[in-house]
Motif scaffolding. Sequence first.
Motif, PDB file in Angstrom:
ATOM      1  N   ALA A 427       0.923  -1.290   0.082  1.00 24.78           N
ATOM      2  CA  ALA A 427       0.071   0.238   0.123  1.00 24.78           C
ATOM      3  C   ALA A 427       0.725   1.040   0.002  1.00 24.78           C
ATOM      4  N   VAL A 428       1.986   1.333   0.957  1.00 18.98           N
ATOM      5  CA  VAL A 428       2.768   2.359   0.708  1.00 18.98           C
ATOM      6  C   VAL A 428       3.472   2.471  -0.639  1.00 18.98           C
ATOM      7  N   ALA A 429       3.967   1.536  -1.174  1.00 20.04           N
ATOM      8  CA  ALA A 429       4.448   1.803  -2.479  1.00 20.04           C
ATOM      9  C   ALA A 429       3.449   2.307  -3.696  1.00 20.04           C
ATOM     10  N   GLU A 430       2.217   1.723  -3.573  1.00 25.53           N
ATOM     11  CA  GLU A 430       1.184   2.185  -4.474  1.00 25.53           C
ATOM     12  C   GLU A 430       0.922   3.809  -4.194  1.00 25.53           C
ATOM     13  N   GLY A 431       0.775   4.076  -2.995  1.00 32.06           N
ATOM     14  CA  GLY A 431       0.578   5.588  -2.786  1.00 32.06           C
ATOM     15  C   GLY A 431       1.541   6.465  -3.128  1.00 32.06           C
ATOM     16  N   ARG A 432       2.796   5.968  -2.854  1.00 33.59           N
ATOM     17  CA  ARG A 432       4.047   6.914  -3.254  1.00 33.59           C
ATOM     18  C   ARG A 432       4.032   7.054  -4.699  1.00 33.59           C
ATOM     19  N   ASP A 433       3.836   5.844  -5.581  1.00 28.85           N
ATOM     20  CA  ASP A 433       4.036   5.840  -6.770  1.00 28.85           C
ATOM     21  C   ASP A 433       2.789   6.540  -7.438  1.00 28.85           C
TER      22      ASP A 433
END
Length: 444
Positions: A427-433
């Motif tokens: 989820a962190v990776a998707e929010g960041r990207d």
Amino acid sequence: MTANPHTPGVVNARLSEDELAANFTDLHAPYEVHEARVAADRCYFCHDAPCITACPTSIDIPLFIRQIATDTPEAAAKTIFDQNILGGMCARVCPTETLCEEACVREAAEGKPVEIGRLQRHATDTLMAQGAHPYTRAAETGKRIAVLGAGPAGLACAHRLALKGHAVDLFDANTKPGGLNEYGIATYKTVNDFAQAEVDWLLKIGGITLHQGQALGRELDLTKLAAEYDAVFLGIGLAGVNALAVEGADKENVADAVEFIASLRQAEAKSDVPVGRRVVVIGGGMTAVDAAVQSRLLGAEDVTIAYRRDKSAMSASLFEQELATAKGVRILYNAQPKRILGNGACVGVEFAYTESGPDGLRETGETRVVAADQVLRAIGQTLEGAPEALTITGGKIAVSETGRTDMPSVWAGGDCAAGGEDLTVTAVAEGRDAAEDIHASLMG
């Protein structure tokens, strides 16, 4: 008055406050400084490190471990936060045993990986304890973005957008921010109210205005938000819970495991949370393990996880399964619930034995009954409140690789979005990207 642990029925205060405090200590104690250096020295600092590839946020793991080894944990934390602003929480809750640590060369050579998760926690805790935020916002861009959901995806997106100079309104349906980190993670994994401390630290970047008690489809309308803001990001998670479609599912003391976990997370005292003497948890994921282990820690005498498939198909990692059994939880594989027994309140669950074959899962014709005065459902969550304007695939919002939905100026990420695993780090990776894509879109 403290109840006897053997008291039948669902009651609170099965154990004394001292016993509960001892049971709910930190699952993995933080490293002392010298311990961290010794652990860091085990890293080979691989040039083509497979651990980086295995990390959903692509943290430069050999670099931050080398920084710990050279006694610069603050620099190590910055290396982590550059890729994962919620690196402190991920160090506590990531299934590292199936991600970076499984890929570790030491694991392949010796069966004992470098303890990457604990080293990451050592670095991030060291920097966060100093109080100051390590990032400074860029100049104001004049752009305004609405981020819906203050869970891992929404927080990561909001922070990255604020860092780039955008103004962010962060909306959340709950009374506290944090999403899954605040309401859905086992208490013994995140002690001392770490979820809220991490949110408070993250918001020090500035440029983020938090709005609580604001839910999509209730106070918020996506079409209006898309018209009012330059962009919208949806990180609304999965608020619904799959129904247990068996006879007796509506009996007293049959509840959702996610609600059970949340009630313990939010309780003023752990003795305020009722728990049965004999607890059955239906499901095979991390939520099932968390609910079962916490039942034991609260004083339940007999706790069983029942999963309809075999051990290899269970989505909870082998580490989590072994943690459960080490805490006294029994795991019953190939057990399909058939009905909840009891007159009013539940007294047991009847299961059919199953086996996997060429035509899929089938019942063998044999059954068994497991006694239970409390049954917790952990059979998955569902998306709720998604506007009709969005395309839904597989029960989640359809998105591109960078999180774009098919609605102009609207992105989505985290558990509510299709693709990827339902993990905090994902989820962190998707929010960041998504934030990076939003920034590129807005700035031309």
